[in-house]
Scaffold this motif. Structure first.
Motif, PDB file in Angstrom:
ATOM      1  N   VAL A 198      92.896  84.398  47.496  1.00 39.52           N
ATOM      2  CA  VAL A 198      94.176  84.507  46.803  1.00 39.52           C
ATOM      3  C   VAL A 198      93.889  84.900  45.361  1.00 39.52           C
ATOM      4  CG1 VAL A 198      96.193  83.201  46.018  1.00 39.52           C
ATOM      5  CG2 VAL A 198      95.223  82.747  48.266  1.00 39.52           C
ATOM      6  N   PHE A 211      99.099  85.448  42.328  1.00 33.92           N
ATOM      7  CA  PHE A 211      99.087  84.528  43.482  1.00 33.92           C
ATOM      8  C   PHE A 211      99.303  85.237  44.829  1.00 33.92           C
ATOM      9  CE2 PHE A 211     100.990  82.149  39.880  1.00 33.92           C
ATOM     10  CZ  PHE A 211      99.872  81.404  39.563  1.00 33.92           C
ATOM     11  N   THR A 212      98.921  86.508  44.909  1.00 35.18           N
ATOM     12  CA  THR A 212      99.057  87.235  46.180  1.00 35.18           C
ATOM     13  C   THR A 212      97.706  87.220  46.879  1.00 35.18           C
ATOM     14  OG1 THR A 212      98.540  89.221  44.936  1.00 35.18           O
ATOM     15  CG2 THR A 212     100.873  88.805  45.402  1.00 35.18           C
ATOM     16  N   GLU A 213      97.697  87.539  48.172  1.00 38.34           N
ATOM     17  CA  GLU A 213      96.407  87.593  48.871  1.00 38.34           C
ATOM     18  C   GLU A 213      95.625  88.818  48.399  1.00 38.34           C
ATOM     19  OE1 GLU A 213      94.399  87.759  53.319  1.00 38.34           O
ATOM     20  OE2 GLU A 213      96.376  86.831  53.106  1.00 38.34           O
ATOM     21  N   GLY A 215      97.465  71.811  51.854  1.00 38.82           N
ATOM     22  CA  GLY A 215      97.922  72.906  51.001  1.00 38.82           C
ATOM     23  C   GLY A 215      97.352  72.742  49.607  1.00 38.82           C
ATOM     24  N   LYS A 233      98.132  73.483  45.077  1.00 42.91           N
ATOM     25  CA  LYS A 233      99.053  73.821  43.996  1.00 42.91           C
ATOM     26  C   LYS A 233      98.243  74.326  42.821  1.00 42.91           C
ATOM     27  CE  LYS A 233     103.005  70.729  44.652  1.00 42.91           C
ATOM     28  NZ  LYS A 233     102.786  69.555  45.436  1.00 42.91           N
ATOM     29  N   HIS A 261     102.338  77.793  41.254  1.00 49.39           N
ATOM     30  CA  HIS A 261     102.252  78.322  42.623  1.00 49.39           C
ATOM     31  C   HIS A 261     101.952  77.167  43.566  1.00 49.39           C
ATOM     32  CE1 HIS A 261     101.384  81.049  45.906  1.00 49.39           C
ATOM     33  NE2 HIS A 261     100.194  80.532  46.069  1.00 49.39           N
ATOM     34  N   SER A 262     102.581  77.207  44.746  1.00 47.35           N
ATOM     35  CA  SER A 262     102.364  76.127  45.707  1.00 47.35           C
ATOM     36  C   SER A 262     102.272  76.730  47.101  1.00 47.35           C
ATOM     37  CB  SER A 262     103.552  75.164  45.616  1.00 47.35           C
ATOM     38  OG  SER A 262     103.401  74.135  46.552  1.00 47.35           O
ATOM     39  N   TYR A 263     101.291  76.263  47.887  1.00 43.86           N
ATOM     40  CA  TYR A 263     101.160  76.772  49.259  1.00 43.86           C
ATOM     41  C   TYR A 263     100.946  75.597  50.209  1.00 43.86           C
ATOM     42  CZ  TYR A 263      99.376  78.986  53.469  1.00 43.86           C
ATOM     43  OH  TYR A 263      99.195  79.365  54.778  1.00 43.86           O
ATOM     44  N   GLU A 264     101.749  75.548  51.269  1.00 42.46           N
ATOM     45  CA  GLU A 264     101.546  74.526  52.307  1.00 42.46           C
ATOM     46  C   GLU A 264     101.190  75.245  53.604  1.00 42.46           C
ATOM     47  OE1 GLU A 264     104.627  71.557  52.856  1.00 42.46           O
ATOM     48  OE2 GLU A 264     104.980  71.558  50.689  1.00 42.46           O
ATOM     49  N   VAL A 265     100.151  74.765  54.303  1.00 42.49           N
ATOM     50  CA  VAL A 265      99.786  75.444  55.553  1.00 42.49           C
ATOM     51  C   VAL A 265     100.844  75.146  56.616  1.00 42.49           C
ATOM     52  CG1 VAL A 265      97.299  75.306  55.053  1.00 42.49           C
ATOM     53  CG2 VAL A 265      98.356  73.591  56.508  1.00 42.49           C
TER      54      VAL A 265
END
Length: 585
Positions: A19, A25-27, A386, A388, A398-402
């Motif tokens: 990331v 915050f993009t792949e 995930g 943060k 930015h926050s990501y949860e699987v």
């Protein structure tokens, strides 16, 4: 990649991908996602330019800048990977297995030349703990612990052992960071009534009792952690026993020792009993922070004389993290605590923000000294995995949860060499974020049914201690009198309460009303805005200074007059008056 765009590898059941860090915050498209579910190990080189991973089939190395695949090794069972400091060698480790007939297994630790792909050397390394050889930063020296000895190789020639450090049962060693000459800290556990000891040597002077730079012996140590400061002038040693014989703690017992390369050593006196949860050096190498004591734990910054410089009081915390530039310190309570963090400006010892990262199993500063990642990873926690990304002022950027039924095992920042990111001035205002700050407020304390409709009383299980500066500005090194200390604590408590209220609101900068860019003198001059009050404060300080001088004269044995003794007796009242004026009561 441009220098401001760094990446975070994310490893889990969704595969391995990267990331881009703030602000996008993009792949990352530079790194092709490896979708296999068997990625066991990943590693960046120290400068962040090379990346290696094992996907259960091969170990691959890519150049991060242009995504070019540099090498592939046929080592499907690799579970540990590490680059040497200057990217010349990749070390790989697979679990050791003996042959079916019980004979010795094949070597499971391999050292590969990154440029040619050639295997430079294979060793049998049974334990996963401390599996990797240790290099000096310039790679002139490499060392391994083998059968109670430390073996040294030079210039990545692993066919010749150039030096051996042989002490009875060397259990662990750490090479110093930074430039030559390399120093070595070694630990030898005690046996049959003899104490354990840690010794510091300068490579290659290992012979004879006089060759050690410093030596510190201690009882009560089943294992130790040795931490060099960045300038390689001193080592902190956390000595732990597995069991606390007094039964007071289930963590065993810990003590903290300081050993300098000039031969000085000391036990660091921690003013609260209980476990030592964390000890970290400030990157400036002249102070360190310890988090210790039964909950709520204390946190204190000490100087190289092991004297306390600043005490953060007590709180729900068990970890400390200095920013890469050493200008910000985060105190946090992770694991069995609720994830409360306190972010402090180290230079002025002011609270910047108090974010909460619930259920975090991982925390790391970004090399830019501005951003932080917190994560919830399996197998430690298998739900709500995930990560943060925060700004240290408390904003979640930015926050990501699987997705459900998926797991995340690891996330970490791409490293950079020191000096790539310059240190920036500390901000207090929360930086803007696209995301709502939806952090749950800490749950209310449990109240038994019988007390639920009654007014809350302030019966506390623990008396919380406020933060306090252990060295007031302009003070001499003399300890304060009990009354003065008590008053100072009260003053600090009120000040801390005000600061906390500001940090909680997070609207106001937790700083005095001076403009952000105003140059700060070493001792900030606080004015109330009312000339009359300022005049009174000045007079009170003058009187208190005179009393201080009288007390010094009395301590030196001078006979004081009656009116001088009366002056000294007024000190408490004057301190109280001064405190009330300064707090604007």
């Amino acid at each position: 990649m441009s220098s401001c765009l760094f990446t975070l590898p994310v490893r889990g059941s969704e595969g391995l991908y990267m990331v881009n860090g703030p602000p996008s915050f993009t792949e990352s498209t530079a790194f092709q996602r490896d979708s296999g579910k068997n990625c066991k190990a990943v590693a960046f080189s120290k400068d962040g330019s090379l990346f290696a991973w094992c996907n259960g089939e091969k170990v691959n190395i890519v150049n991060i800048t242009n995504a070019e695949l540099l090498r592939s090794f046929d080592l499907p069972k690799t579970v540990c990977l590490e680059f040497s400091p200057k990217n010349n060698v990749l070390a790989t480790w697979q679990a050791y297995t003996t042959a079916k007939d019980g004979t010795a297994g094949v070597p499971n630790l391999q050292l590969h030349d990154v440029k040619t792909g050639k295997c430079l050397k294979s060793f049998i390394q049974k334990k996963m703990q401390n599996w990797c050889p240790c290099w000096a930063d310039d790679e002139t020296i490499c060392a391994r612990n083998v059968n109670n000895e430390v073996h040294f190789f030079e210039n990545n020639n692993f066919n010749t052992i150039v030096n051996k450090l042989h002490l009875q049962k060397v259990n662990d060693f750490v090479l110093s960071p930074g430039a030559q000459p390399t120093k070595v800290a070694v630990y030898v556990p005690g046996s049959k009534g003899a104490p354990s000891f840690v010794r510091l040597y300068q490579y290659p002077n290992f012979n004879g009792p006089q060759s050690a730079l410093a030596n510190k012996s201690f009882f009560k140590a089943d294992k130790v952690t040795m931490l060099w400061n960045k300038k390689a002038t001193a080592v902190l040693v956390i000595a732990s026993t597995e069991v606390d014989k007094t039964g007071a703690s289930y963590y065993g017992e810990q003590t903290l020792h300081y050993i300098a390369t000039n031969g000085e050593s000391a036990v660091v006196q921690l003013p609260k009993n209980g476990p030592i949860y964390d000890v970290v050096w400030n990157p400036n190498s002249v102070e360190f922070c310890a988090v210790y004591g039964f909950m709520p734990a204390k946190a204190t910054v000490f100087n190289l004389k092991c004297d306390p410089v600043f005490d953060f009081g007590t709180g729900p915390r068990n970890a400390a993290y200095y920013s890469p530039h050493g200008h910000i310190l985060v105190l946090a309570g992770f694991g069995n605590l609720r994830g409360q963090m306190e972010v402090w400006d180290v230079k002025n010892y002011k609270l910047i923000s108090k974010p909460v990262a619930s259920d975090s199993t991982y925390f790391a500063w970004c090399p830019d000294g501005e951003h932080i990642v917190t994560a919830t990873c399996a197998p430690r926690l298998r739900v709500n995995n995930g990560y943060k990304i925060w700004h240290y002022t408390g904003s979640v950027l930015h926050s990501y949860e699987v997705p459900p039924n998926e797991e995340m095992w690891q996330v970490f920042w791409q490293p950079f060499l020191d000096g790539v990111f310059p240190a920036k001035a500390v901000k207090y205002q929360a930086v803007p974020s696209e995301l709502p700050s939806a952090e749950p407020k800490p749950a209310q304390a449990y109240r038994p049914p019988a007390l639920r409709n009654k007014p809350a009383t302030s019966s506390k299980l623990h008396e919380d201690e406020p933060p306090q500066n252990m060295k007031p500005p302009g003070s001499s090194d003399k300890p304060l009198s009990k009354t003065a200390l008590k008053n100072q604590r009260k003053h600090e408590a009120k000040k801390a309460a005000k600061q906390e209220a500001k940090a909680d609101a997070n609207q106001e900068p937790a700083q005095s009303s001076a403009p952000q860019n105003a140059p700060r003198s070493t001792v900030p001059v606080v004015t109330s805005g009312d000339p009359e009050v300022d005049k009174k404060i000045k007079n009170l300080k003058k009187k208190l200074k005179a009393i201080e001088q009288l007390k010094e004269q009395a301590a030196a044995g001078k006979q004081l007059e009656k009116n001088q003794l009366e002056k000294i007796q007024k000190e408490t009242a004057l301190l109280q008056e001064l405190e009330d004026l300064e707090l604007g009561l």
